[in-house]
Design a protein around this motif. Structure first.
Motif, short mmCIF file in Angstrom:
data_model
loop_
_atom_site.label_atom_id
_atom_site.label_comp_id
_atom_site.label_asym_id
_atom_site.label_seq_id
_atom_site.Cartn_x
_atom_site.Cartn_y
_atom_site.Cartn_z
N VAL A 1 -40.84 28.59 20.92
CA VAL A 1 -40.72 27.24 20.37
C VAL A 1 -42.05 26.67 19.90
N GLY A 2 -43.15 27.10 20.47
CA GLY A 2 -44.44 26.59 20.06
C GLY A 2 -45.14 27.39 18.99
N ARG B 1 -42.23 26.24 14.33
CA ARG B 1 -42.58 24.91 13.82
C ARG B 1 -42.22 24.78 12.35
N ARG C 1 -38.46 24.55 11.87
CA ARG C 1 -37.95 23.20 12.14
C ARG C 1 -38.22 22.27 10.96
N ALA D 1 -38.25 20.71 21.80
CA ALA D 1 -39.17 20.48 20.69
C ALA D 1 -38.97 19.16 19.97
N GLU D 2 -37.76 18.90 19.47
CA GLU D 2 -37.59 17.77 18.55
C GLU D 2 -36.16 17.24 18.59
N ALA E 1 -36.53 29.79 16.86
CA ALA E 1 -37.41 29.82 18.03
C ALA E 1 -37.09 31.02 18.93
N THR F 1 -44.59 25.35 27.95
CA THR F 1 -43.64 24.33 27.50
C THR F 1 -43.09 23.50 28.63
N ALA G 1 -43.09 20.23 20.98
CA ALA G 1 -43.79 21.51 20.98
C ALA G 1 -44.86 21.50 19.90
#
Length: 449
Positions: free
Chosen positions: A44-45, A50, A53, A70-71, A86, A410, A444
């Motif tokens: 996810v990071g 990113r 997303r 994350a969002e 992810a 995370t 993230a």
């Protein structure tokens, strides 16, 4: 009247229930969900996740759904795309040898998100997941392989996503057969394949999952697909698709990945780690000779990869990283490793051979033999089946350790334990605790070095 294969699969799916799953299949399915969430937490990071997303947000817009950990505030399709991206970004998600690809990163996010929308139970999540794996893997494993075919998982994961989410919705068999057919017809082709640079879109499972959800919607309103598409004998071993249907669950044959790298590199990593342990400290490694199955030629195999994807799909880089930095360097693979001058220098000393004895073994097996040369001496190690293979499995505690390793950037250790505990509740029919763990815990950022 004889039914087409997609119709037979749809009938099987629609007649299935939780009581059809043996205790072993339930346990394996729970472990598959745990493993996929471990892969997602690790991914996810990453820059890949990113950017995925960001693109999904732009294309699909806002809404009530979450990109897990994350969002918040994304359209459901945007969140689904992001979660699948992810889960597959580190190449540490599960797979199946005969299918030559990865089911979990597509099927698990789709099932969990659809179950959350519908208010499904833990038993329904386990059942839908097992069914999705079974349909997708049966079709993928029955393909007639050729030197020019694509091994992109997105070409077949949509079959399983359609089957699993259609079952959760209670679709009738005739509609589900069309959903499966539409999902297959509109799956991404993911071209070109082989002898090309590593790509951040990888096997296109995120887009395959989105198209499969559209397929379910389209079939639900009455649209049709080519329900005979799986009956083409030149493309599939047709009989094999339904052989043992209901008694042989293919989710029980999946492999898990202890290292964030392409599965082709795993026997090499295992062999190198064994040689380092056997040899101990000593003179610098002069060279490494890797003997591996010929399909590994299709990897970019960059000596000095510029991206995580390039590192994940490089036998020489993986061998060198394992030799100098150990297994922990893959839990997860980090951008800083790409700049490790010592690793890059050793990668340049890796020789790759493709002996005749390994020809024709893939995808049934992924063996490798590695010879390490140092101080005028040679050490060799054979790995017929890497760690995580169905015949050399990672147990539940190893998967939990993987979750902690990949998730430590995370979530806190306490929250990771809470996530593990919530998965154990699925067998009791409870889903709410798991969904609570998937809420956005923090935004993230780019993966640490």
């Amino acid at each position: 009247m004889m039914q087409f294969i997609s119709q037979q699969l749809a009938e099987f799916v629609c007649s299935a229930s939780y009581r059809n799953l043996s205790a072993a299949v339930v346990e394996t399915t729970e472990r598959a969900i745990l493993d996929t969430l471990a892969a997602l937490l690790g991914g996810v990071g990453t820059e890949n996740a990113r950017l995925s997303r960001a693109a999904a947000r732009t294309c699909f817009g806002p809404g009530p759904a979450n990109a897990w950990f994350a969002e918040a505030g994304l359209h459901p399709m945007a969140a689904l795309f992001a979660n699948c991206a992810a889960a597959s970004s580190l190449d540490v998600d599960d797979g199946h040898c005969l299918a030559a690809g990865h089911p979990g990163a597509a099927i698990v996010p789709a099932v969990l998100m659809e179950a959350a929308r519908l208010g499904s139970t833990g038993h329904e999540v386990l059942t839908a997941t097992a069914l999705g794996y079974d349909v997708a893997l049966r079709i993928a494993a029955a393909r007639r392989f050729s030197d020019t075919m694509s091994f992109a998982s997105g070409q077949w994961t949509g079959f399983g996503v359609a089957a699993a989410t259609g079952w959760l919705r209670g679709m009738k068999a005739d509609q589900l057969a069309h959903a499966i057919a539409i999902a297959g017809a509109e799956a991404p082709q993911n071209l070109p394949q082989g002898d090309c640079q590593a790509s951040s879109v990888k096997g296109s499972s995120p887009w395959s999952t989105v198209t499969a959800m559209f397929a379910v919607e389209r079939a639900g309103v009455g649209m049709t697909g080519s329900v005979d598409m799986l009956d083409r004998a030149h493309a599939y071993d047709v009989v094999a698709i339904t052989a043992g249907l209901g008694s042989r669950w293919l989710i029980a044959e999946t492999y898990l990945k202890p290292y964030a790298a392409c599965r082709y590199t795993h026997p090499v990593i295992d062999a190198v780690l064994a040689l380092v342990k056997e040899r101990g400290l000593g003179a610098p490694i002069e060279r490494l000779v890797v003997e591996i199955f010929p399909e590994a030629r299709k990897l970019p195999n960059e000596i000095a990869p510029k991206s995580l994807e390039g590192g994940q799909f490089s036998v020489p880089f993986a061998a060198a990283l394992a030799a100098l930095r150990g297994a922990e360097a893959f839990r997860p693979l980090r951008p800083a490793s790409l700049c490790d001058a010592d690793v890059v220098a050793l990668a340049a000393k890796v020789e790759i051979d493709y002996p005749d004895e390994f020809a024709g073994i893939f995808p049934q097996a992924t063996p490798a033999r590695v010879t390490m040369v140092a101080d005028g001496r040679e050490w060799s190690a054979n790995v017929p089946r890497p760690l995580g293979d169905a015949s050399n499995p990672m147990d539940r505690s190893a998967v939990e350790e993987k979750l902690h390793d990949l998730g430590r950037d995370t979530l806190s250790p306490a929250k990771l334990e809470q996530l593990i505990g919530s998965l154990a509740l699925l067998k009791q029919g409870e889903l709410t605790p798991l969904l609570a763990c998937l809420a956005v815990d923090r935004i993230a950022s780019a993966q640490p070095n």
